[in-house]
Every structure is written in C-alpha cells, then in structure tokens.
Design a protein around this motif. Structure first.
Motif, PDB file in Angstrom:
ATOM      1  N   SER A  83       0.803  -1.219   0.000  1.00  0.00           N
ATOM      2  CA  SER A  83       0.000   0.000   0.000  1.00  0.00           C
ATOM      3  C   SER A  83       0.837   1.271   0.000  1.00  0.00           C
ATOM      4  CB  SER A  83      -0.945   0.007   1.209  1.00  0.00           C
ATOM      5  OG  SER A  83      -0.208   0.087   2.411  1.00  0.00           O
ATOM      6  N   HIS A  86       0.936   1.262  -4.078  1.00  0.00           N
ATOM      7  CA  HIS A  86      -0.244   0.908  -4.867  1.00  0.00           C
ATOM      8  C   HIS A  86      -1.519   1.253  -4.118  1.00  0.00           C
ATOM      9  CE1 HIS A  86       2.106  -1.366  -7.837  1.00  0.00           C
ATOM     10  NE2 HIS A  86       2.805  -1.805  -6.818  1.00  0.00           N
ATOM     11  N   LYS A  87      -2.588   1.464  -4.871  1.00  0.00           N
ATOM     12  CA  LYS A  87      -3.910   1.734  -4.317  1.00  0.00           C
ATOM     13  C   LYS A  87      -4.866   0.651  -4.799  1.00  0.00           C
ATOM     14  CE  LYS A  87      -2.573   5.798  -2.797  1.00  0.00           C
ATOM     15  NZ  LYS A  87      -1.618   5.670  -1.776  1.00  0.00           N
ATOM     16  N   GLU A  89      -8.224   1.405  -5.060  1.00  0.00           N
ATOM     17  CA  GLU A  89      -9.358   2.111  -5.635  1.00  0.00           C
ATOM     18  C   GLU A  89      -9.158   2.211  -7.146  1.00  0.00           C
ATOM     19  OE1 GLU A  89      -7.520   3.554  -3.059  1.00  0.00           O
ATOM     20  OE2 GLU A  89      -8.879   2.777  -1.536  1.00  0.00           O
ATOM     21  N   GLN A  90     -10.211   1.973  -7.884  1.00  0.00           N
ATOM     22  CA  GLN A  90     -10.128   1.983  -9.334  1.00  0.00           C
ATOM     23  C   GLN A  90      -9.764   3.372  -9.841  1.00  0.00           C
ATOM     24  OE1 GLN A  90     -13.541   0.444 -11.327  1.00  0.00           O
ATOM     25  NE2 GLN A  90     -12.547   0.451 -13.314  1.00  0.00           N
ATOM     26  N   GLY A  91      -8.755   3.414 -10.703  1.00  0.00           N
ATOM     27  CA  GLY A  91      -8.334   4.650 -11.342  1.00  0.00           C
ATOM     28  C   GLY A  91      -7.412   5.527 -10.516  1.00  0.00           C
ATOM     29  N   GLU A  92      -7.071   5.122  -9.298  1.00  0.00           N
ATOM     30  CA  GLU A  92      -6.235   5.948  -8.427  1.00  0.00           C
ATOM     31  C   GLU A  92      -4.824   5.359  -8.357  1.00  0.00           C
ATOM     32  OE1 GLU A  92      -6.108   7.448  -3.821  1.00  0.00           O
ATOM     33  OE2 GLU A  92      -8.021   6.860  -4.659  1.00  0.00           O
ATOM     34  N   ASN A  93      -3.956   5.837  -9.227  1.00  0.00           N
ATOM     35  CA  ASN A  93      -2.577   5.365  -9.255  1.00  0.00           C
ATOM     36  C   ASN A  93      -1.762   6.022  -8.156  1.00  0.00           C
ATOM     37  OD1 ASN A  93      -2.910   3.714 -11.540  1.00  0.00           O
ATOM     38  ND2 ASN A  93      -2.642   5.468 -12.890  1.00  0.00           N
ATOM     39  N   GLY A  94      -0.811   5.282  -7.640  1.00  0.00           N
ATOM     40  CA  GLY A  94       0.165   5.829  -6.708  1.00  0.00           C
ATOM     41  C   GLY A  94       1.498   5.860  -7.427  1.00  0.00           C
ATOM     42  N   TYR A  98      -2.770   1.269  -9.945  1.00  0.00           N
ATOM     43  CA  TYR A  98      -3.797   0.777  -9.022  1.00  0.00           C
ATOM     44  C   TYR A  98      -3.998  -0.714  -9.264  1.00  0.00           C
ATOM     45  CZ  TYR A  98      -7.250   1.013 -12.847  1.00  0.00           C
ATOM     46  OH  TYR A  98      -7.932   0.840 -14.018  1.00  0.00           O
ATOM     47  N   TYR A 100      -6.884  -2.452  -8.354  1.00  0.00           N
ATOM     48  CA  TYR A 100      -8.294  -2.824  -8.387  1.00  0.00           C
ATOM     49  C   TYR A 100      -8.531  -3.653  -9.646  1.00  0.00           C
ATOM     50  CZ  TYR A 100     -13.365  -2.420  -8.456  1.00  0.00           C
ATOM     51  OH  TYR A 100     -14.707  -2.697  -8.479  1.00  0.00           O
TER      52      TYR A 100
END
Length: 170
Positions: A83, A86-87, A89-94, A98, A100
C-alpha cells in the motif's frame, strides 16, 4: 599562551599518531590476512569425510493448490507493504498502478500510468500464477522494471496476498 609553535607541535603529534595507527592497521592486515594474495594459491590439503554434498530438493506444491487454500484475511496484513506504492481504488494510481481488478487484467494496461518498457510490452493477463511469479522476484520476472520491491519468498504469503487483492474488483 597558544602560539604558532605550540599549534605546530600539536598538529604534528596528531598527524604522527594517525600515521602510526594507519601503519599498524596495514601491518595487522598483512599478518592476519586469511585469504590468499591472488587466485594462484591452492588448498593445502583436503580432508575426505566420505560424504558428498547433497542438494535438498523441496517438493514444489503447485501454486494453484496453495492459492485454492489461501486466506484473504492473512493477505490483508501483507497488503500494508504494497500500500505504500499501490492503491486498491479503481483509477487511483500511486507510485505504482492501481490494483483494483488486477487479477485477470491485461499486463501493462492501466491508462495513465507510465509502465517500464518491459511491463508495457508484456503480453497476457495477470493470472494468480503470473502475479505470484512477479511478486516473488519482480526484477527476475520483468528485468528492467522500475519496481524496487525485493520480493516475497514464501509461496503461502504470495497466495494470501493475491487472494486479498482479488477481492477488489476481480
């Protein structure tokens, strides 16, 4: 009280002490050096013990069997290391893409994320087996990847982590 001559004597004494310590360290290294001074030295003698080195071969359990018995709850604890980059949640790149719906998704297919050329050119889907290989040794699975994670050696941990990630959108 503190003139130039006194300062010179103190500085000379410190430099002389340093020189003595450096020469002492060099001399000790020469006296007690355990290795040879090159590759020309052969072993003096060999003691035969009558046994040969036997390579231990572990019975490899197929990943599909380990994955079938995986515990997503145990994988949640392992997710903490992922974490950071990476995330879920869909569409939320770190720092990383992501995750998802990653199980079954095409490799290198997240829009808006700049994959390394190795991962961008890979074909196929992220099956649990492929994810396990990547998580075990990212640089071995995809040489040139920008992922700096060193890998997860235990197959049970990888299966638990993938089972946890698979609960999100797969």
């Amino acid at each position: 009280m503190f003139d130039t001559m006194t300062f010179t004597k103190v500085l000379g004494g410190l430099c002389g002490s340093l020189l003595v310590f450096l020469l002492g360290a060099w001399l000790a290294e020469e006296l007690y050096h355990v290795g040879g001074h090159g590759e020309d030295h052969a072993q003096g003698y060999v003691i035969e013990t009558g046994t040969e080195e036997v390579e231990v071969v572990e019975d490899a359990i197929p990943f599909a069997e380990v994955y079938a018995a995986a515990d997503a709850g145990a994988g949640e604890r392992l997710w903490r290391a992922c974490s950071a980059c990476h995330k879920l949640e869909q569409g939320e790149n770190g720092t990383g893409p992501y995750l998802y719906g990653v199980v079954g998704r095409d490799k290198g297919s997240v829009d808006g994320f700049g994959y390394s050329s190795t991962l961008a050119e890979m074909e196929g889907d992220w099956t649990p087996e492929n994810l396990s290989g990547f998580i075990e040794n990212p640089r071995g699975y995809a040489p040139g990847t920008a992922m700096v994670y060193r890998g997860m050696p235990k197959v049970e941990d990888r299966a638990n982590l993938i089972a946890y990630i698979a609960t999100f959108g797969s």
